[in-house]
Scaffold this motif. Structure first.
Motif, PDB file in Angstrom:
ATOM      1  N   GLU A 187     -15.558  20.700  44.514  1.00  0.00           N
ATOM      2  CA  GLU A 187     -14.994  19.159  45.587  1.00  0.00           C
ATOM      3  C   GLU A 187     -16.583  19.159  46.222  1.00  0.00           C
ATOM      4  O   GLU A 187     -17.227  18.431  46.219  1.00  0.00           O
ATOM      5  CB  GLU A 187     -14.369  19.181  45.816  1.00  0.00           C
ATOM      6  N   LEU A 188     -16.907  20.480  46.477  1.00  0.00           N
ATOM      7  CA  LEU A 188     -18.205  20.658  47.803  1.00  0.00           C
ATOM      8  C   LEU A 188     -19.199  19.474  46.656  1.00  0.00           C
ATOM      9  O   LEU A 188     -20.349  19.369  47.561  1.00  0.00           O
ATOM     10  CB  LEU A 188     -18.422  21.618  47.967  1.00  0.00           C
ATOM     11  N   GLN A 189     -19.660  20.608  45.348  1.00  0.00           N
ATOM     12  CA  GLN A 189     -20.722  19.897  44.721  1.00  0.00           C
ATOM     13  C   GLN A 189     -20.527  18.488  44.514  1.00  0.00           C
ATOM     14  O   GLN A 189     -21.825  17.649  44.281  1.00  0.00           O
ATOM     15  CB  GLN A 189     -20.780  20.231  42.946  1.00  0.00           C
ATOM     16  N   ALA A 190     -19.479  17.541  44.117  1.00  0.00           N
ATOM     17  CA  ALA A 190     -19.063  16.457  44.176  1.00  0.00           C
ATOM     18  C   ALA A 190     -19.630  15.612  45.223  1.00  0.00           C
ATOM     19  O   ALA A 190     -20.209  14.771  45.820  1.00  0.00           O
ATOM     20  CB  ALA A 190     -17.647  15.946  43.857  1.00  0.00           C
ATOM     21  N   ALA A 191     -19.610  15.941  46.810  1.00  0.00           N
ATOM     22  CA  ALA A 191     -19.005  15.265  48.356  1.00  0.00           C
ATOM     23  C   ALA A 191     -21.287  15.062  48.317  1.00  0.00           C
ATOM     24  O   ALA A 191     -21.501  14.461  49.222  1.00  0.00           O
ATOM     25  CB  ALA A 191     -18.738  16.055  48.988  1.00  0.00           C
ATOM     26  N   ALA A 192     -21.625  16.975  48.130  1.00  0.00           N
ATOM     27  CA  ALA A 192     -22.990  16.750  47.832  1.00  0.00           C
ATOM     28  C   ALA A 192     -24.086  15.790  47.103  1.00  0.00           C
ATOM     29  O   ALA A 192     -25.096  15.680  47.707  1.00  0.00           O
ATOM     30  CB  ALA A 192     -23.501  18.837  47.815  1.00  0.00           C
ATOM     31  N   TYR A 193     -23.202  15.559  46.070  1.00  0.00           N
ATOM     32  CA  TYR A 193     -24.377  14.684  45.144  1.00  0.00           C
ATOM     33  C   TYR A 193     -25.029  13.545  45.529  1.00  0.00           C
ATOM     34  O   TYR A 193     -26.023  13.202  46.229  1.00  0.00           O
ATOM     35  CB  TYR A 193     -24.086  14.569  44.393  1.00  0.00           C
ATOM     36  N   GLU A 194     -23.992  12.487  46.367  1.00  0.00           N
ATOM     37  CA  GLU A 194     -24.705  11.677  47.521  1.00  0.00           C
ATOM     38  C   GLU A 194     -26.202  12.480  48.120  1.00  0.00           C
ATOM     39  O   GLU A 194     -27.025  11.227  48.698  1.00  0.00           O
ATOM     40  CB  GLU A 194     -23.706  11.270  48.124  1.00  0.00           C
ATOM     41  N   ASP A 195     -25.705  12.837  49.623  1.00  0.00           N
ATOM     42  CA  ASP A 195     -26.708  13.422  49.969  1.00  0.00           C
ATOM     43  C   ASP A 195     -27.672  14.702  49.369  1.00  0.00           C
ATOM     44  O   ASP A 195     -28.554  15.059  50.162  1.00  0.00           O
ATOM     45  CB  ASP A 195     -25.924  14.600  50.847  1.00  0.00           C
ATOM     46  N   GLU A 196     -27.721  14.514  47.765  1.00  0.00           N
ATOM     47  CA  GLU A 196     -28.768  15.430  47.321  1.00  0.00           C
ATOM     48  C   GLU A 196     -28.807  16.550  47.634  1.00  0.00           C
ATOM     49  O   GLU A 196     -29.859  17.692  47.841  1.00  0.00           O
ATOM     50  CB  GLU A 196     -30.218  14.882  47.557  1.00  0.00           C
ATOM     51  N   ALA A 197     -27.109  17.657  47.668  1.00  0.00           N
ATOM     52  CA  ALA A 197     -27.819  18.829  48.328  1.00  0.00           C
ATOM     53  C   ALA A 197     -26.892  19.255  47.619  1.00  0.00           C
ATOM     54  O   ALA A 197     -26.871  19.112  46.679  1.00  0.00           O
ATOM     55  CB  ALA A 197     -26.747  18.533  50.414  1.00  0.00           C
ATOM     56  N   ASP A 198     -27.636  21.084  48.143  1.00  0.00           N
ATOM     57  CA  ASP A 198     -27.367  21.785  46.938  1.00  0.00           C
ATOM     58  C   ASP A 198     -26.061  22.951  47.528  1.00  0.00           C
ATOM     59  O   ASP A 198     -26.267  23.275  48.661  1.00  0.00           O
ATOM     60  CB  ASP A 198     -28.865  22.821  46.689  1.00  0.00           C
ATOM     61  N   VAL A 199     -25.499  23.578  46.375  1.00  0.00           N
ATOM     62  CA  VAL A 199     -24.243  24.447  46.498  1.00  0.00           C
ATOM     63  C   VAL A 199     -24.390  25.439  46.241  1.00  0.00           C
ATOM     64  O   VAL A 199     -24.750  25.368  45.093  1.00  0.00           O
ATOM     65  CB  VAL A 199     -22.985  23.154  46.678  1.00  0.00           C
ATOM     66  N   ARG A 200     -24.198  26.239  46.695  1.00  0.00           N
ATOM     67  CA  ARG A 200     -24.193  27.992  46.010  1.00  0.00           C
ATOM     68  C   ARG A 200     -23.333  28.456  46.275  1.00  0.00           C
ATOM     69  O   ARG A 200     -22.793  28.061  48.106  1.00  0.00           O
ATOM     70  CB  ARG A 200     -25.418  28.525  46.577  1.00  0.00           C
ATOM     71  N   LEU A 201     -23.065  29.096  46.027  1.00  0.00           N
ATOM     72  CA  LEU A 201     -21.770  29.952  45.617  1.00  0.00           C
ATOM     73  C   LEU A 201     -22.442  31.793  46.034  1.00  0.00           C
ATOM     74  O   LEU A 201     -22.768  32.627  44.911  1.00  0.00           O
ATOM     75  CB  LEU A 201     -20.300  30.094  44.132  1.00  0.00           C
ATOM     76  N   VAL A 202     -22.279  32.337  47.077  1.00  0.00           N
ATOM     77  CA  VAL A 202     -22.202  33.627  47.560  1.00  0.00           C
ATOM     78  C   VAL A 202     -20.328  34.547  47.105  1.00  0.00           C
ATOM     79  O   VAL A 202     -19.453  34.278  47.587  1.00  0.00           O
ATOM     80  CB  VAL A 202     -22.711  34.133  49.001  1.00  0.00           C
TER      81      VAL A 202
END
Length: 174
Positions: free
Chosen positions: A39-54
């Motif tokens: 869900e965060l990746q879908a939301a971050a797409y608009e902001d051209e943001a990178d989502v990483r999992l640690v």
């Protein structure tokens, strides 16, 4: 909170998206962490943001955190040499970087180290928005509610306060 429905998950994503550059501590059962990341990746797409999992379980000591984070964050090789090198490399990233870093099993994050290490790491991994570059680094600490009880913070709410205040849990109101 043993279960989290889709509406509650969406509300968490909205809360995280509105907290650019901050630390957000959330109670999420382990079987819903991937849904949160998706869900965060879908939301971050608009902001051209990178989502990483640690994986917090892979970062229980400073040495293990250095190895895992240097790889996940794709930092220069020099960042893998030690704690200060890692923190320096995290701080040297581009001011335009927009990143959301989700730590699953967050109660395990540097759990075998002095609490000051946790505060250093949390402060280094979050920040922004950067005025000139427009970037931000949001840190999401996600774990099951009962796992937060086994930390020096004793709850997700106290961990949130600790991250915001940058102080040791011994001075937090319990």
């Amino acid at each position: 909170m043993d279960e989290i429905d889709d509406d509650a998950l969406h509300a968490l994503v909205t809360r995280i998206a509105s907290a650019r550059g901050k630390v957000v501590v959330v109670e999420v059962p382990p079987d819903r962490v991937q849904d949160l990341v998706d869900e965060l990746q879908a939301a971050a797409y608009e902001d051209e943001a990178d989502v990483r999992l640690v994986l917090g379980a892979a970062c229980t000591t400073a040495a293990r955190a250095v190895e895992h984070l240097a790889g996940v964050l794709q930092l220069p090789y020099a960042a893998s040499r030690g704690w200060l090198d890692l923190l320096g490399a995290v701080g040297d990233r581009a001011a335009s970087l927009r990143q959301c870093l989700v730590v699953a099993d967050a109660a395990d994050l540097v759990r075998h180290e002095d609490e000051d290490r946790w505060h250093e790491l949390v402060a280094a991994l979050s920040g922004g928005p950067s005025c000139l570059g427009g970037g931000w680094n949001t840190l999401v600490l996600a774990d099951h509610p009962w796992r937060w009880e086994d930390t020096p913070f004793r709850s997700a709410a106290n961990a949130q306060r600790g991250a915001e205040q940058g102080k040791r849990s011994s001075v937090l109101t319990r």
